[in-house]
Scaffold this active site. Structure first.
Site, PDB file in Angstrom:
ATOM      1  N   GLU A 117      -5.112   3.071   6.639  1.00 53.24           N
ATOM      2  CA  GLU A 117      -4.894   2.998   5.194  1.00 53.24           C
ATOM      3  C   GLU A 117      -5.611   4.138   4.494  1.00 53.24           C
ATOM      4  O   GLU A 117      -5.148   4.643   3.481  1.00 53.24           O
ATOM      5  CB  GLU A 117      -5.396   1.650   4.666  1.00 53.24           C
ATOM      6  N   ARG A 150       0.824  -1.215   0.000  1.00 53.74           N
ATOM      7  CA  ARG A 150       0.000   0.000   0.000  1.00 53.74           C
ATOM      8  C   ARG A 150       0.866   1.277   0.000  1.00 53.74           C
ATOM      9  O   ARG A 150       0.552   2.258   0.662  1.00 53.74           O
ATOM     10  CB  ARG A 150      -0.964   0.014   1.193  1.00 53.74           C
ATOM     11  N   SER A 189     -10.997  -1.317   3.202  1.00 49.23           N
ATOM     12  CA  SER A 189     -10.254  -1.687   4.412  1.00 49.23           C
ATOM     13  C   SER A 189      -9.699  -0.419   5.054  1.00 49.23           C
ATOM     14  O   SER A 189      -8.940   0.313   4.424  1.00 49.23           O
ATOM     15  CB  SER A 189      -9.108  -2.639   4.060  1.00 49.23           C
TER      16      SER A 189
END
Length: 300
Positions: free
Chosen positions: A295, A174, A225
């Site tokens: 995130e 990520r 998420s």
């Protein structure tokens, strides 16, 4: 502000003033932005950013708003939405060049139509190519870094357009060079795909779609998420093991279906989400000594 609007008008960039950011977020949360620009070419995108920079005005570039949480107070500056820069061009060698605003599901479907494999993992990710490269988006064991050949970026610091090769992206989980160097704005990307059987590609995409439907709370607004996967752990399992499924602050809640998701039950505020995320992270740390890292990007 009048000068900015004048410059955007000169560049023939569509704009909207005093627009709710909740309309441009999959979370359906966000206050009023001063100006939102909708360029339909990379030239207009760079012109919009340059106009804001020349005036010393804050700006943010947004794709589908699928990994963002906008402030309840909105944004005092310019939001640039890339959704109209969605060109997809396939080449004879099987590679594809796509604009930063191209949506991953549309791109993976187009690749499947041409019997090209490599994007099956992306068929259900509700994000744009620019956002995917920025955060090295992935699912079902695949990541954009696995197919990226190069990207084209606007270097806002030097007012130049540059090509960044795959090995220069500093990809990790990520993460990419775009997250490190915010002077770079992704304009598009070239992806290397492989010829394969169309039915096999389609079957894999159906399988991934069914997995997504079965495990994720797709009927509720969210940003996907919410936390990154801690090394050696799964965020959702840690949260579930703390008994936090369904826990809520205001109208934001930990999903009953997937503990890694924070969902908007209707009318949730960014403040609700942030307070809930903080509580969840603190609880997980207290129980397991693992620090959860967000995130989702907060824009405010």
């Amino acid at each position: 502000m009048k000068e900015l609007l004048h410059k955007l008008s000169e560049a023939k960039v569509e704009v909207r003033k005093n627009e709710m950011l909740s309309r441009y977020s999959t979370f359906k949360i966000g206050g009023v932005a001063d100006v939102i620009a909708f360029p339909d070419s990379t030239e207009k995108l760079t012109a919009a950013i340059k106009a804001a920079k020349d005036m010393g005005m804050p700006y943010e570039v947004v794709g589908n708003g699928s990994n963002m949480l906008f402030s309840d107070d909105g944004y005092r500056g310019l939001i640039v939405v890339t959704k109209n820069i969605k060109d997809i061009s396939f080449k004879e060698d099987g590679s594809v060049f796509c604009g930063c605003g191209a949506m991953l599901p549309a791109l993976s479907a187009a690749a499947c139509d041409r019997s090209l494999s490599g994007l099956e993992f992306a068929c259900g990710i509700p994000g744009s190519v620019g956002g995917a490269v920025f955060m090295n988006a992935g699912a079902h064991g695949g990541e954009i870094s696995g197919v990226l050949r190069s990207s084209v970026a606007y270097d806002t610091k030097n007012d130049t357009v540059v090509t960044i090769n795959a090995d220069e992206h500093l990809f990790s989980y990520r993460h990419s060079i775009y997250a490190d160097n915010r002077a770079l704005v992704c304009l598009g990307a070239e992806l290397a795909l492989s010829p394969s059987d169309k039915e096999e590609i389609s079957a894999k995409m159906r399988e991934n779609t069914e997995k997504r439907k079965g495990s994720q709370p797709l009927s509720s607004p969210s940003a996907g998420s919410f936390f990154k996967r801690p090394e050696g752990y799964f965020a959702a399992k840690l949260i579930d093991d703390c008994g936090l499924k369904g826990y809520r602050v205001g109208n934001a809640a930990v999903s009953e279906k997937h503990a890694g998701f924070i969902v908007n039950l209707g009318g949730a505020t960014a403040k609700d989400v942030l307070r809930l995320a903080e509580y969840v992270a603190d609880k997980v740390y207290a129980e397991f000594g693992v620090r959860l890292e967000r995130e989702v990007r907060y824009i405010g």
